[in-house]
Design a protein around this motif. Structure first.
Motif, mmCIF file in Angstrom:
data_model
loop_
_atom_site.group_PDB
_atom_site.id
_atom_site.type_symbol
_atom_site.label_atom_id
_atom_site.label_comp_id
_atom_site.label_asym_id
_atom_site.label_seq_id
_atom_site.Cartn_x
_atom_site.Cartn_y
_atom_site.Cartn_z
ATOM 1 N N PRO B 263 -37.274 3.357 8.779
ATOM 2 C CA PRO B 263 -37.887 4.697 8.693
ATOM 3 C C PRO B 263 -39.023 4.797 7.672
ATOM 4 O O PRO B 263 -39.869 5.683 7.786
ATOM 5 C CB PRO B 263 -36.723 5.616 8.306
ATOM 6 C CG PRO B 263 -35.536 4.754 8.069
ATOM 7 C CD PRO B 263 -35.814 3.407 8.619
ATOM 8 N N LEU B 264 -39.072 3.858 6.712
ATOM 9 C CA LEU B 264 -40.142 3.916 5.704
ATOM 10 C C LEU B 264 -41.476 3.436 6.266
ATOM 11 O O LEU B 264 -42.530 3.666 5.673
ATOM 12 C CB LEU B 264 -39.763 3.068 4.481
ATOM 13 C CG LEU B 264 -38.390 3.361 3.866
ATOM 14 C CD1 LEU B 264 -38.103 2.404 2.714
ATOM 15 C CD2 LEU B 264 -38.311 4.815 3.385
ATOM 16 N N GLU B 265 -41.445 2.773 7.419
ATOM 17 C CA GLU B 265 -42.689 2.272 8.024
ATOM 18 C C GLU B 265 -43.319 3.299 8.960
ATOM 19 O O GLU B 265 -44.428 3.106 9.443
ATOM 20 C CB GLU B 265 -42.393 0.990 8.823
ATOM 21 C CG GLU B 265 -41.981 -0.172 7.933
ATOM 22 C CD GLU B 265 -41.381 -1.336 8.715
ATOM 23 O OE1 GLU B 265 -41.448 -2.462 8.214
ATOM 24 O OE2 GLU B 265 -40.825 -1.115 9.818
ATOM 25 N N VAL B 266 -42.591 4.345 9.270
ATOM 26 C CA VAL B 266 -43.072 5.374 10.199
ATOM 27 C C VAL B 266 -42.950 6.724 9.499
ATOM 28 O O VAL B 266 -42.318 6.813 8.441
ATOM 29 C CB VAL B 266 -42.246 5.361 11.516
ATOM 30 C CG1 VAL B 266 -42.400 4.024 12.232
ATOM 31 C CG2 VAL B 266 -40.783 5.684 11.271
ATOM 32 N N PRO B 267 -43.521 7.774 10.045
ATOM 33 C CA PRO B 267 -43.407 9.074 9.356
ATOM 34 C C PRO B 267 -41.994 9.667 9.422
ATOM 35 O O PRO B 267 -41.805 10.812 9.822
ATOM 36 C CB PRO B 267 -44.428 9.952 10.098
ATOM 37 C CG PRO B 267 -45.316 9.016 10.803
ATOM 38 C CD PRO B 267 -44.477 7.823 11.146
ATOM 39 N N ALA B 281 -28.687 2.186 3.520
ATOM 40 C CA ALA B 281 -29.375 2.801 2.375
ATOM 41 C C ALA B 281 -29.721 1.752 1.315
ATOM 42 O O ALA B 281 -30.829 1.746 0.770
ATOM 43 C CB ALA B 281 -28.530 3.909 1.770
ATOM 44 N N GLU B 282 -28.766 0.862 1.047
ATOM 45 C CA GLU B 282 -28.978 -0.130 0.000
ATOM 46 C C GLU B 282 -30.178 -1.019 0.353
ATOM 47 O O GLU B 282 -31.059 -1.268 -0.467
ATOM 48 C CB GLU B 282 -27.714 -0.965 -0.132
ATOM 49 C CG GLU B 282 -27.597 -1.653 -1.465
ATOM 50 C CD GLU B 282 -26.347 -2.522 -1.517
ATOM 51 O OE1 GLU B 282 -25.283 -2.066 -1.030
ATOM 52 O OE2 GLU B 282 -26.457 -3.654 -2.004
ATOM 53 N N PHE B 283 -30.184 -1.459 1.598
ATOM 54 C CA PHE B 283 -31.269 -2.309 2.082
ATOM 55 C C PHE B 283 -32.617 -1.571 1.985
ATOM 56 O O PHE B 283 -33.621 -2.140 1.552
ATOM 57 C CB PHE B 283 -30.970 -2.714 3.527
ATOM 58 C CG PHE B 283 -31.838 -3.812 4.040
ATOM 59 C CD1 PHE B 283 -31.475 -5.150 3.897
ATOM 60 C CD2 PHE B 283 -33.045 -3.520 4.671
ATOM 61 C CE1 PHE B 283 -32.292 -6.163 4.366
ATOM 62 C CE2 PHE B 283 -33.862 -4.531 5.144
ATOM 63 C CZ PHE B 283 -33.490 -5.860 5.002
ATOM 64 N N LEU B 284 -32.595 -0.311 2.378
ATOM 65 C CA LEU B 284 -33.841 0.471 2.364
ATOM 66 C C LEU B 284 -34.347 0.706 0.939
ATOM 67 O O LEU B 284 -35.557 0.700 0.702
ATOM 68 C CB LEU B 284 -33.643 1.809 3.088
ATOM 69 C CG LEU B 284 -33.511 1.707 4.612
ATOM 70 C CD1 LEU B 284 -33.094 3.045 5.218
ATOM 71 C CD2 LEU B 284 -34.824 1.239 5.241
ATOM 72 N N GLU B 289 -38.525 -0.657 -3.065
ATOM 73 C CA GLU B 289 -38.881 -1.284 -4.339
ATOM 74 C C GLU B 289 -39.925 -2.387 -4.133
ATOM 75 O O GLU B 289 -40.901 -2.477 -4.862
ATOM 76 C CB GLU B 289 -37.618 -1.889 -4.937
ATOM 77 C CG GLU B 289 -37.450 -1.698 -6.432
ATOM 78 C CD GLU B 289 -36.054 -2.125 -6.834
ATOM 79 O OE1 GLU B 289 -35.926 -3.299 -7.235
ATOM 80 O OE2 GLU B 289 -35.105 -1.317 -6.703
ATOM 81 N N HIS B 290 -39.676 -3.212 -3.122
ATOM 82 C CA HIS B 290 -40.588 -4.331 -2.850
ATOM 83 C C HIS B 290 -41.904 -3.886 -2.245
ATOM 84 O O HIS B 290 -42.867 -4.630 -2.214
ATOM 85 C CB HIS B 290 -39.918 -5.349 -1.907
ATOM 86 C CG HIS B 290 -38.807 -6.097 -2.547
ATOM 87 N ND1 HIS B 290 -37.633 -6.401 -1.908
ATOM 88 C CD2 HIS B 290 -38.662 -6.578 -3.807
ATOM 89 C CE1 HIS B 290 -36.824 -7.031 -2.742
ATOM 90 N NE2 HIS B 290 -37.430 -7.158 -3.902
ATOM 91 N N GLY B 291 -41.913 -2.678 -1.728
ATOM 92 C CA GLY B 291 -43.119 -2.178 -1.073
ATOM 93 C C GLY B 291 -43.045 -2.433 0.425
ATOM 94 O O GLY B 291 -42.597 -3.490 0.859
ATOM 95 N N VAL B 292 -43.481 -1.438 1.177
ATOM 96 C CA VAL B 292 -43.440 -1.544 2.636
ATOM 97 C C VAL B 292 -44.781 -2.089 3.098
ATOM 98 O O VAL B 292 -45.828 -1.600 2.668
ATOM 99 C CB VAL B 292 -43.154 -0.153 3.245
ATOM 100 C CG1 VAL B 292 -43.226 -0.195 4.751
ATOM 101 C CG2 VAL B 292 -41.783 0.343 2.791
ATOM 102 N N ALA B 343 -50.105 -1.864 5.582
ATOM 103 C CA ALA B 343 -50.135 -0.667 4.737
ATOM 104 C C ALA B 343 -51.488 -0.485 4.060
ATOM 105 O O ALA B 343 -51.911 0.636 3.786
ATOM 106 C CB ALA B 343 -49.008 -0.736 3.707
ATOM 107 N N SER B 344 -52.202 -1.589 3.832
ATOM 108 C CA SER B 344 -53.521 -1.503 3.184
ATOM 109 C C SER B 344 -54.574 -0.842 4.079
ATOM 110 O O SER B 344 -55.645 -0.481 3.609
ATOM 111 C CB SER B 344 -53.995 -2.909 2.808
ATOM 112 O OG SER B 344 -54.086 -3.698 3.983
#
Lengths: 132, 375
Positions: B263-267, B281-284, B289-292, B343-344
């Motif tokens: 879900p962090l890669e999409v709106p 949740a833990e994985f997300l 933290e590592h950046g998407v 993401a850039s």
């Protein structure tokens, strides 16, 4: 119901028509039956003038809201004219596929190729079979 | 091709409204194993009818799962990304169902119908796997006091969408609709049939989703069509549903979303609460933290052409991503789409190219949604 298929021209089984202009060129387009299947055409990709094409190869691309469809050339030769009006008003094909909605004119390499195409009566039958 | 479709029709699942849309002259397609109307007249007319007046959609193919009991909340709070603590009875919430790796199993809405009773509305093609996943979580997490029922075959669903949807529907519903807030539902009677009505939808317009008994949905459909005609309402197919949702920047499972997408890669960051514990949740949290690295963006075509799903995206001669949905957008009168890019490259204004057949056609990243209705 689609408009009757004019008897002055020939038809492919991919629903293109070819009208022999009796000057070594044909005018090509798609049939009214085809435009009905495609519904609202919103984009036409036309070939460039001077492009060499071989019979039944891609001549143009028509896009409706939902689909992308190739238009194949009914005869081999060189594209000598394109219907530039379609670039801004692709819907002309929906309104008048057999007339104002023509796509390109092709200078034929071999007029005998037209003999491979169907006449209007054969094409009528062809559509009838496809819809059953 | 036509003959093939005819044959397939016999094998496809049919909604209770199938005969009705056949008699309305709809063109039928196979949508995830369902025989659904793609259009009645044409996509553009149906699209405009919904934006300017009202459109009526058969959505019976979608899944409805009832989840009830003292631990209904606990189970949903564990399987869904959204924090449901503040959800009041009568409120619905958009959320995603994620696997252990945060991958999206489905995007769905959860209706809180009573303190201990929910209705979860899933996509059609994902319903069976959603159900299996929720059942598995119930067992693994030992939520014994919760009951899960697949109601999909018993419930019929239709959506009425558009600026005059309320005018058409209000006289047919026992409860007043005017005061029903966005993303809220009431249990009311519609044309005398018990139903759930929510102010929500998938078009970017005001409108309602109606759930009722599968046997009653035909009568409600008929009544709305009859009453709506004077207001300019039209029956609309999945073709218009797709152009409407895309203009509104809404995602479609199987195109923008699947189990390889988080879900962090999409709106859908806004429906994902990483403060609470839920599957994935833990994985997300670690991913965040590592950046998407990739991001779903909206783009509009600047050059001539229409981008379609799976076309490649280029920037400065390098392939950088893939289109997930693309169409001619009737209200905007231009071609738009959604695509995954690094993401850039997600900033609005970024120049990209879409590879359309032999050409590289200029496009630009734009802010979502493409279309927002004026209130």
């Amino acid at each position: 119901m689609s408009k009757p298929n004019p008897t002055d021209r020939k038809y492919t089984n991919e629903h293109e028509w070819a009208l022999d202009n009796h000057d070594g060129t044909i005018t090509a387009g798609i049939t009214d039956y085809a435009q009905e299947l495609l519904t609202d055409i919103v984009f036409v990709e036309l070939p460039e003038i001077g492009k060499k094409v071989r019979q039944f190869e891609r001549l143009a691309v028509l896009e409706s809201v939902k689909s992308v469809s190739d238009v194949y050339t009914p005869a081999s030769g060189e594209v000598v004219a394109i219907n530039q009006a379609l670039a801004d008003q692709p819907e002309i094909i929906n309104k008048d596929a057999f007339g104002e909605g023509w796509i390109a004119k092709i200078k034929m390499a071999d007029a005998a190729e037209l003999n491979k195409l169907m006449d209007a009566a054969a094409y009528d039958l062809f559509i009838k079979e496809e819809t059953q | 091709m036509v003959a093939e479709l005819q044959k397939n029709k016999l094998m496809m699942k049919k909604t209770p409204l199938y005969d009705r849309y056949l008699s309305l002259g709809a063109k039928i397609i196979d949508f995830g194993g369902w025989a659904m109307p793609v259009q009645y007249t044409n996509v553009i007319d149906e699209h405009h009818a919904t934006r300017n007046k009202a459109g009526l959609f058969d959505i019976c193919h979608m899944g409805e799962i009832e989840i009830k009991g003292p631990q209904a909340f606990d189970l949903l709070q564990w399987v869904l990304s959204r924090n449901l603590e503040k959800q009041k009875v009568g409120q619905m919430m958009l959320s995603v169902l994620t696997n252990e790796h945060g991958g999206i199993i489905d995007d769905l809405t959860a209706y809180r119908l009573a303190t201990e009773r929910y209705m979860v509305v899933t996509n059609a093609a994902t319903k069976d796997k959603d159900l299996a996943w929720i059942m598995k979580q119930k067992v693994e997490r030992n939520f014994r006091h919760v009951e899960i029922n697949d109601m999909s075959d018993r419930i019929g669903k239709i959506d009425i969408q558009g600026p005059v949807a309320q005018n058409i529907l209000q006289s047919m519903v026992s409860d007043g609709l005017a005061l029903l807030p966005y993303y809220h539902a009431v249990e009311a009677s519609v044309c005398g049939m018990p139903a759930i009505v929510s102010r929500s939808g998938y078009t970017g317009e005001d409108g309602f989703e109606i759930y009722t008994d599968a046997c009653a949905v035909g009568k409600i459909w008929d009544d709305i069509l009859k009453r709506g005609a004077a207001w300019g309402l039209k029956p609309c197919g999945l073709g218009a549903r797709d152009t409407l949702r895309l203009e509104a920047g809404m995602m479609l499972y199987g195109h923008e979303l699947d189990e390889t997408i988080i879900p962090l890669e999409v709106p859908y960051g806004w429906v994902t609460n990483l403060e609470k514990d839920f599957v994935g949740a833990e994985f997300l949290r670690k991913q965040k933290e590592h950046g998407v690295t990739k991001s779903l963006v909206g783009f509009e075509m600047l050059g001539r052409g229409i981008a379609r799903a799976d076309y490649k995206v280029f920037k400065d001669g390098q392939e950088i991503g893939k289109v997930t949905s693309g169409t001619y957008a009737p209200t905007l009168d231009r071609a738009v789409g959604l695509a995954f890019v690094p993401a850039s490259c997600k900033e609005p204004g970024t120049q990209i190219h879409i590879h359309i057949r032999e050409r590289y056609v200029k496009a630009r990243v734009v802010k979502l949604p493409f279309y927002k209705r004026s209130r």
